[in-house]
Design a protein around this motif. Structure first.
Motif, short mmCIF file in Angstrom:
data_model
loop_
_atom_site.label_atom_id
_atom_site.label_comp_id
_atom_site.label_asym_id
_atom_site.label_seq_id
_atom_site.Cartn_x
_atom_site.Cartn_y
_atom_site.Cartn_z
N LEU A 13 77.66 37.91 26.56
CA LEU A 13 76.21 37.90 26.62
C LEU A 13 75.79 38.40 27.99
O LEU A 13 76.31 37.93 29.01
CB LEU A 13 75.68 36.48 26.43
CG LEU A 13 76.08 35.78 25.15
CD1 LEU A 13 75.60 34.33 25.18
CD2 LEU A 13 75.51 36.50 23.95
N PHE A 14 74.86 39.35 28.05
CA PHE A 14 74.31 39.80 29.31
C PHE A 14 73.13 38.88 29.62
O PHE A 14 72.20 38.78 28.83
CB PHE A 14 73.87 41.25 29.21
CG PHE A 14 75.01 42.18 28.92
CD1 PHE A 14 75.93 42.49 29.91
CD2 PHE A 14 75.18 42.72 27.67
CE1 PHE A 14 77.00 43.34 29.65
CE2 PHE A 14 76.25 43.57 27.39
CZ PHE A 14 77.15 43.88 28.38
N VAL A 15 73.19 38.20 30.75
CA VAL A 15 72.21 37.17 31.08
C VAL A 15 71.48 37.52 32.38
O VAL A 15 71.99 38.27 33.20
CB VAL A 15 72.85 35.77 31.17
CG1 VAL A 15 73.55 35.41 29.87
CG2 VAL A 15 73.84 35.69 32.33
N GLU A 16 70.31 36.94 32.55
CA GLU A 16 69.52 37.18 33.76
C GLU A 16 70.00 36.31 34.92
O GLU A 16 69.96 36.73 36.07
CB GLU A 16 68.04 36.92 33.48
CG GLU A 16 67.45 37.85 32.43
CD GLU A 16 67.59 39.32 32.78
OE1 GLU A 16 67.37 39.69 33.95
OE2 GLU A 16 67.94 40.10 31.88
N ASP A 17 70.44 35.09 34.64
CA ASP A 17 70.82 34.15 35.69
C ASP A 17 72.14 33.49 35.29
O ASP A 17 72.17 32.59 34.46
CB ASP A 17 69.71 33.10 35.87
CG ASP A 17 69.97 32.12 36.99
OD1 ASP A 17 71.15 31.82 37.29
OD2 ASP A 17 68.98 31.61 37.56
N VAL A 18 73.24 33.93 35.88
CA VAL A 18 74.57 33.45 35.52
C VAL A 18 74.69 31.94 35.74
O VAL A 18 75.22 31.23 34.89
CB VAL A 18 75.68 34.21 36.29
CG1 VAL A 18 77.03 33.55 36.10
CG2 VAL A 18 75.74 35.66 35.82
#
Length: 166
Positions: free
Chosen positions: A14-19
């Motif tokens: 999943l590409f996320v904004e805030d790891v």
């Protein structure tokens, strides 16, 4: 594809904004265990991974700052992660306690399995369904025969019988 080329499934990323936010969500809410933490890329023991979206854009497209139509990249693409539970009621309580955005609360699918769907912090859809053996036992508890359970769930009769035995 060459005849001797072999591909094997490894993981869902999943590409996320805030790891950090997503790491906390997946470990504390979804019960994931971290297998490898590389900072901008986390791999969980289950095979699910998260990757910082801006960093991923830079690696994949050479532009960490934009989601232009030319690179056809968005961290909000349709994707669902599927988990199972043996206690739907307890699972609903746990998910409600963290205040997620619901897609839907408990519904019974056409094959009789109870499921919930909600969004993770980056808008990826998560489904939690009761395990099918739990579903079969729940239906048996209402007086349904193994044959009726097999017909309702579309599971083979022998699989239903095994689920009810064990």
């Amino acid at each position: 594809m060459a005849e001797n080329t072999t591909f094997s499934y490894h993981s869902t990323v999943l590409f996320v904004e805030d790891v950090e936010r997503s790491k906390e969500f997946y470990t504390q809410v979804m019960g994931e265990e971290i297998d490898l933490d590389l900072g901008r890329n986390i791999i969980f023991r289950s095979g699910v991974g998260i990757w910082e979206g801006g960093f991923a854009r830079g690696v994949i497209f050479g532009d960490a700052g934009s989601e232009s139509e030319n690179n056809n990249f968005s961290s909000k693409r349709m994707l669902e992660l599927y988990y199972e539970t043996d206690d739907m009621d307890r699972s609903v309580e746990a998910i409600e306690a963290v205040g997620v955005e619901w897609v839907h609360r408990v519904v019974e699918q056409p094959w009789c399995q109870r499921t919930i769907r909600f969004l993770d912090p980056d808008g990826h859809m998560i489904e939690i369904g009761e395990r099918m053996d739990v579903c079969a036992r729940r239906l048996a508890g209402t007086g349904k025969t193994p044959e009726e359970i097999a017909a309702a769930t579309t599971l083979p009769l022998e699989v239903v019988r095994q689920m009810l035995r064990g």
